[in-house]
Design a protein around this motif. Structure first.
Motif, PDB file in Angstrom:
ATOM      1  N   ASP A  62       0.935   7.094  -8.873  1.00  0.00           N
ATOM      2  CA  ASP A  62       0.188   7.779  -7.991  1.00  0.00           C
ATOM      3  C   ASP A  62       0.463   7.822  -6.634  1.00  0.00           C
ATOM      4  O   ASP A  62       0.862   6.612  -6.259  1.00  0.00           O
ATOM      5  CB  ASP A  62      -1.343   7.584  -8.235  1.00  0.00           C
ATOM      6  CG  ASP A  62      -1.894   7.857  -9.837  1.00  0.00           C
ATOM      7  OD1 ASP A  62      -1.571   9.059 -10.186  1.00  0.00           O
ATOM      8  OD2 ASP A  62      -2.759   7.120 -10.096  1.00  0.00           O
ATOM      9  N   PRO A  63       0.113   8.738  -5.832  1.00  0.00           N
ATOM     10  CA  PRO A  63       0.619   8.373  -4.257  1.00  0.00           C
ATOM     11  C   PRO A  63      -0.677   7.612  -3.683  1.00  0.00           C
ATOM     12  O   PRO A  63      -1.766   7.451  -4.233  1.00  0.00           O
ATOM     13  CB  PRO A  63       0.503   9.993  -3.557  1.00  0.00           C
ATOM     14  CG  PRO A  63      -0.535  10.352  -4.541  1.00  0.00           C
ATOM     15  CD  PRO A  63      -0.220   9.893  -5.942  1.00  0.00           C
ATOM     16  N   ARG A  68      -2.959   7.367  -0.910  1.00  0.00           N
ATOM     17  CA  ARG A  68      -3.797   8.229   0.091  1.00  0.00           C
ATOM     18  C   ARG A  68      -4.411   7.395   1.282  1.00  0.00           C
ATOM     19  O   ARG A  68      -5.082   6.452   0.889  1.00  0.00           O
ATOM     20  CB  ARG A  68      -4.675   9.366  -0.610  1.00  0.00           C
ATOM     21  CG  ARG A  68      -4.079   9.956  -1.657  1.00  0.00           C
ATOM     22  CD  ARG A  68      -2.914  10.796  -1.553  1.00  0.00           C
ATOM     23  NE  ARG A  68      -3.491  11.783  -0.568  1.00  0.00           N
ATOM     24  CZ  ARG A  68      -2.409  12.877  -0.046  1.00  0.00           C
ATOM     25  NH1 ARG A  68      -1.328  12.963  -0.543  1.00  0.00           N
ATOM     26  NH2 ARG A  68      -3.075  13.677   0.764  1.00  0.00           N
ATOM     27  N   ARG A  89      -3.783  12.301   3.858  1.00  0.00           N
ATOM     28  CA  ARG A  89      -2.076  12.204   3.688  1.00  0.00           C
ATOM     29  C   ARG A  89      -1.630  11.248   3.126  1.00  0.00           C
ATOM     30  O   ARG A  89      -2.394  10.065   2.796  1.00  0.00           O
ATOM     31  CB  ARG A  89      -1.816  12.112   4.932  1.00  0.00           C
ATOM     32  CG  ARG A  89      -2.072  10.958   5.863  1.00  0.00           C
ATOM     33  CD  ARG A  89      -1.719  10.815   7.274  1.00  0.00           C
ATOM     34  NE  ARG A  89      -2.267  11.885   8.196  1.00  0.00           N
ATOM     35  CZ  ARG A  89      -2.247  11.878   9.350  1.00  0.00           C
ATOM     36  NH1 ARG A  89      -1.463  11.054  10.098  1.00  0.00           N
ATOM     37  NH2 ARG A  89      -2.826  12.992  10.152  1.00  0.00           N
ATOM     38  N   GLU A  90      -0.461  11.273   2.296  1.00  0.00           N
ATOM     39  CA  GLU A  90       0.031  10.265   1.563  1.00  0.00           C
ATOM     40  C   GLU A  90       0.779   9.370   2.895  1.00  0.00           C
ATOM     41  O   GLU A  90       1.379   9.731   3.475  1.00  0.00           O
ATOM     42  CB  GLU A  90       1.199  11.051   0.708  1.00  0.00           C
ATOM     43  CG  GLU A  90       2.019   9.984   0.007  1.00  0.00           C
ATOM     44  CD  GLU A  90       2.812  10.810  -1.369  1.00  0.00           C
ATOM     45  OE1 GLU A  90       3.699   9.812  -1.756  1.00  0.00           O
ATOM     46  OE2 GLU A  90       2.716  11.746  -1.098  1.00  0.00           O
ATOM     47  N   TYR A 147      -5.802   4.812  -4.031  1.00  0.00           N
ATOM     48  CA  TYR A 147      -4.927   4.689  -5.024  1.00  0.00           C
ATOM     49  C   TYR A 147      -5.423   4.792  -6.666  1.00  0.00           C
ATOM     50  O   TYR A 147      -6.209   3.859  -6.870  1.00  0.00           O
ATOM     51  CB  TYR A 147      -3.994   3.540  -4.784  1.00  0.00           C
ATOM     52  CG  TYR A 147      -2.954   3.333  -6.045  1.00  0.00           C
ATOM     53  CD1 TYR A 147      -2.055   4.197  -5.982  1.00  0.00           C
ATOM     54  CD2 TYR A 147      -3.181   2.005  -6.460  1.00  0.00           C
ATOM     55  CE1 TYR A 147      -1.009   4.033  -6.973  1.00  0.00           C
ATOM     56  CE2 TYR A 147      -2.310   1.880  -7.574  1.00  0.00           C
ATOM     57  CZ  TYR A 147      -1.207   2.849  -7.671  1.00  0.00           C
ATOM     58  OH  TYR A 147       0.068   2.766  -8.666  1.00  0.00           O
TER      59      TYR A 147
END
Length: 239
Positions: A19-20, A22, A30-31, A189
């Motif tokens: 997962d990104p 954030r 945003r990532e 996350y």
């Protein structure tokens, strides 16, 4: 603590991140660019790198050391202690070969280290903003003076709210006092969100003001390698 931020960086290092990470303020998100911020090797030969490297002597304490980017370079030259509040980031640093990575609070230095323990200190990552106020920043600098030698040096960084592009920062909040502002944001996350962080933004002049009476003075301000934005680094020296 949820430690979403630290777990995301640790999982990225171990190749387990799916997962990104954030970062957000309200509904704006945003990532976070983990690789560029934490795993690009420190280059002491670059203009920005040589400016920093020339201001450090050992032993050095790296406060808010992240994934150990600077500590890995520094420990090849002198004794280095890397401090992080995140257990997952401490694990990551140890995995990467940081020899003395410790869980700790950069705002409780007197509890962790004796007087005159270090010749230099490093706090890169705008963490000084978590001091919360001018008084909090002065208290941090006073504690940093306690754990460093009489001729010590330090390098810290921050965002300059007097810069015209500061208002574009994620989570920016203005302040009527010149040279001060706020930044509010959270990290998320894998379904977990960390508590919201509240950073105080200090201009270089406000940093100089906060240093009065702490034995530190601002020796130089550097914006090389930071683009044309509001980010800056400050070299401090004991007086």
């Amino acid at each position: 603590m949820t430690d979403a931020f630290g777990r995301a960086v640790r999982d990225h290092h171990r190749g387990d991140r799916t997962d990104p990470l954030r970062q957000g303020d309200g509904e704006e998100t945003r990532e976070h660019p983990i690789e560029a911020f934490y795993f690009d090797a420190f280059d002491p030969e670059s203009d920005a790198g040589s400016w920093l490297a020339s201001r450090l002597e050992g032993p050095v304490v790296d406060l808010g050391a992240g994934a150990g980017r600077h500590a890995l370079w520094a420990q090849e030259r002198f004794e280095t202690v890397a401090v992080e509040t995140s257990p997952a980031l401490v694990e990551t640093m140890r995995d990467r070969g940081v020899e003395d990575a410790r869980e700790g609070d950069m705002f409780a230095l007197r509890d962790a280290f004796e007087r005159d323990r270090f010749a230099s200190a490093l706090a890169i990552g705008t963490q000084i903003g978590l001091a919360g106020s001018m008084g909090g920043l002065s208290a941090f600098l006073g504690d940093l003076a306690f754990v460093t030698t009489p001729d010590a040096t330090a390098v810290v960084d921050c965002y300059d709210p007097s810069h015209p592009e500061a208002t574009a920062l994620l989570g920016y909040r203005g302040d009527p006092t010149p040279g001060l502002a706020h930044r509010v944001m959270w990290f998320s996350y894998a379904g977990t969100t960390d508590p919201t962080l509240h950073f105080r933004l200090f201009s270089p002049d406000r940093l100089r003001e906060a240093a009065l009476g702490t034995r530190w003075e601002v020796d130089a301000i550097d914006r090389s390698g930071t683009g044309d934005g509001p980010h800056y680094r400050a070299a401090l020296r004991k007086r």
